[in-house]
Each structure stands twice: as C-alpha cells, then as structure tokens.
Scaffold this active site. Sequence first.
Site, PDB file in Angstrom:
ATOM      1  N   ASN A  52      17.607  71.895  40.195  1.00  0.00           N
ATOM      2  CA  ASN A  52      16.232  71.739  40.660  1.00  0.00           C
ATOM      3  C   ASN A  52      15.257  72.297  39.633  1.00  0.00           C
ATOM      4  O   ASN A  52      15.571  73.206  38.849  1.00  0.00           O
ATOM      5  CB  ASN A  52      16.011  72.337  42.052  1.00  0.00           C
ATOM      6  CG  ASN A  52      16.443  73.784  42.202  1.00  0.00           C
ATOM      7  OD1 ASN A  52      17.351  74.245  41.530  1.00  0.00           O
ATOM      8  ND2 ASN A  52      15.792  74.496  43.104  1.00  0.00           N
ATOM      9  N   GLU A  54      11.325  73.276  39.651  1.00  0.00           N
ATOM     10  CA  GLU A  54      10.089  73.443  40.427  1.00  0.00           C
ATOM     11  C   GLU A  54       8.870  73.437  39.518  1.00  0.00           C
ATOM     12  O   GLU A  54       8.982  73.484  38.283  1.00  0.00           O
ATOM     13  CB  GLU A  54      10.190  74.731  41.242  1.00  0.00           C
ATOM     14  CG  GLU A  54      11.330  74.657  42.258  1.00  0.00           C
ATOM     15  CD  GLU A  54      11.468  75.893  43.126  1.00  0.00           C
ATOM     16  OE1 GLU A  54      10.816  76.931  42.841  1.00  0.00           O
ATOM     17  OE2 GLU A  54      12.245  75.822  44.099  1.00  0.00           O
ATOM     18  N   GLU A  65      19.537  66.887  42.915  1.00  0.00           N
ATOM     19  CA  GLU A  65      20.146  65.557  43.078  1.00  0.00           C
ATOM     20  C   GLU A  65      19.341  64.500  42.322  1.00  0.00           C
ATOM     21  O   GLU A  65      19.909  63.590  41.702  1.00  0.00           O
ATOM     22  CB  GLU A  65      20.203  65.167  44.561  1.00  0.00           C
ATOM     23  CG  GLU A  65      21.092  66.060  45.407  1.00  0.00           C
ATOM     24  CD  GLU A  65      20.322  67.214  46.048  1.00  0.00           C
ATOM     25  OE1 GLU A  65      19.434  67.795  45.393  1.00  0.00           O
ATOM     26  OE2 GLU A  65      20.623  67.530  47.209  1.00  0.00           O
ATOM     27  N   CYS A  96      18.096  66.844  50.914  1.00  0.00           N
ATOM     28  CA  CYS A  96      16.847  66.646  51.656  1.00  0.00           C
ATOM     29  C   CYS A  96      16.694  65.159  51.982  1.00  0.00           C
ATOM     30  O   CYS A  96      17.426  64.301  51.464  1.00  0.00           O
ATOM     31  CB  CYS A  96      15.654  67.160  50.849  1.00  0.00           C
ATOM     32  SG  CYS A  96      15.124  66.035  49.528  1.00  0.00           S
TER      33      CYS A  96
HETATM   34  N1  THU Z   1      16.531  71.600  46.713  1.00  0.00           N
HETATM   35  C1  THU Z   1      17.369  70.820  45.963  1.00  0.00           C
HETATM   36  O1  THU Z   1      17.303  70.825  44.728  1.00  0.00           O
HETATM   37  N2  THU Z   1      18.260  70.048  46.614  1.00  0.00           N
HETATM   38  C2  THU Z   1      18.441  70.024  47.963  1.00  0.00           C
HETATM   39  O2  THU Z   1      19.304  69.318  48.447  1.00  0.00           O
HETATM   40  C3  THU Z   1      17.610  70.847  48.822  1.00  0.00           C
HETATM   41  C4  THU Z   1      16.535  71.614  48.153  1.00  0.00           C
HETATM   42  C5  THU Z   1      15.581  72.479  46.021  1.00  0.00           C
HETATM   43  C6  THU Z   1      14.154  72.095  46.139  1.00  0.00           C
HETATM   44  C7  THU Z   1      13.480  73.416  45.863  1.00  0.00           C
HETATM   45  O3  THU Z   1      13.367  73.603  44.463  1.00  0.00           O
HETATM   46  C8  THU Z   1      14.445  74.438  46.414  1.00  0.00           C
HETATM   47  O4  THU Z   1      15.686  73.777  46.538  1.00  0.00           O
HETATM   48  C9  THU Z   1      14.045  75.009  47.756  1.00  0.00           C
HETATM   49  O5  THU Z   1      13.768  74.011  48.666  1.00  0.00           O
END
Ligand code: THU
Length: 138
Positions: A52, A54, A65, A96
């Site tokens: 991830n 941000e 993903e 998500c």
């Molecule tokens: N996140 C993911 O990368 N994948 C998921 O399946 C769920 C959430 C990330 C998004 C954000 O950067 C952090 O997790 C918290 O929500």
Amino acid sequence: MGIFVTDLAESTLETLIAAARAVRLNAHAPYSKFHVGAAVLDEHGHVSVGCNMENGAYPLGTCAEAVALGSMVASGGKECRVIVIVGSGDTLITPCGGCRQRIAELAVAGTDIYCVAQTGDERKKLSVEDVLPNGFRL
Ligand code: THU
C-alpha cells in the site's frame, strides 16, 4: 489451460506468501501505519508484488492489491491466477470493496484469493465469487 487451486504447488503458494510478506515491509503507510503486501501469480508464472502507498491527500492512497495488479498488467500479465494478501499482525485481512472489483476484472475461473497473516500460519482461501458475489461486469 491454466492452473487451478488443486494444481497450485504448495511451494508456489509459499513463494507467493514470502513475496507478499517481504514487499509489505516496503509499504508507505505513514497515516494508517497499517502495512499491507500483495503478490499475484499470472498466466506466465510471473509473480508481481505490491504494497500500500498512502498519500497526505488521503483519497489518493492506493491499496497493495491495486499496486500488485497494476504491476502484473505492466509486466505483460493478463490473468491473475492467484493473489495473496498479507495484512499486519496475526489477523487476516480481506480485500476492500474496490480491490474486490479490481481482482474480479483480472481473475479467471478458479482464481484463488489467499488471505494470510503477517505472522503465524493462519490463512484463508477465498474465491472471487466469495468476495464479490453478483459483481458488476461489462
Ligand atoms: N489496505 C490495503 O492495502 N489492502 C487492503 O486489502 C485493505 C487496506 C490499505 C489501505 C490503507 O493504506 C491501509 O491499508 C489502511 O486501510
């Protein structure tokens, strides 16, 4: 043609889990501090990874993903045969809503979604239909 869950060698799954756990360490998640890694196996047997990423403008953050699937497409893969998702700690996370749609876009019949803990041996195998029943398709 293609691989299905029953054909997936345990060693291949372990490779994917190790790749997802390793890339998770590179997550850019200074806001949530929740690190996620993902690894995708495509139809060429190639493994693409993502974490991830941000952003201070919060809605611009990208899930692990999405990064892994984008990398798969960029490297020439068209089919996500297996995706492994690793969250933080010993609990399992599932994709998500938006990533469920992303996975469905690139999945094939038999695509497996493995939700794996960062630590410990717990893992859960889901199908695309499990995570996105009656999903939208063009
Ligand atoms: N996140 C993911 O990368 N994948 C998921 O399946 C769920 C959430 C990330 C998004 C954000 O950067 C952090 O997790 C918290 O929500």
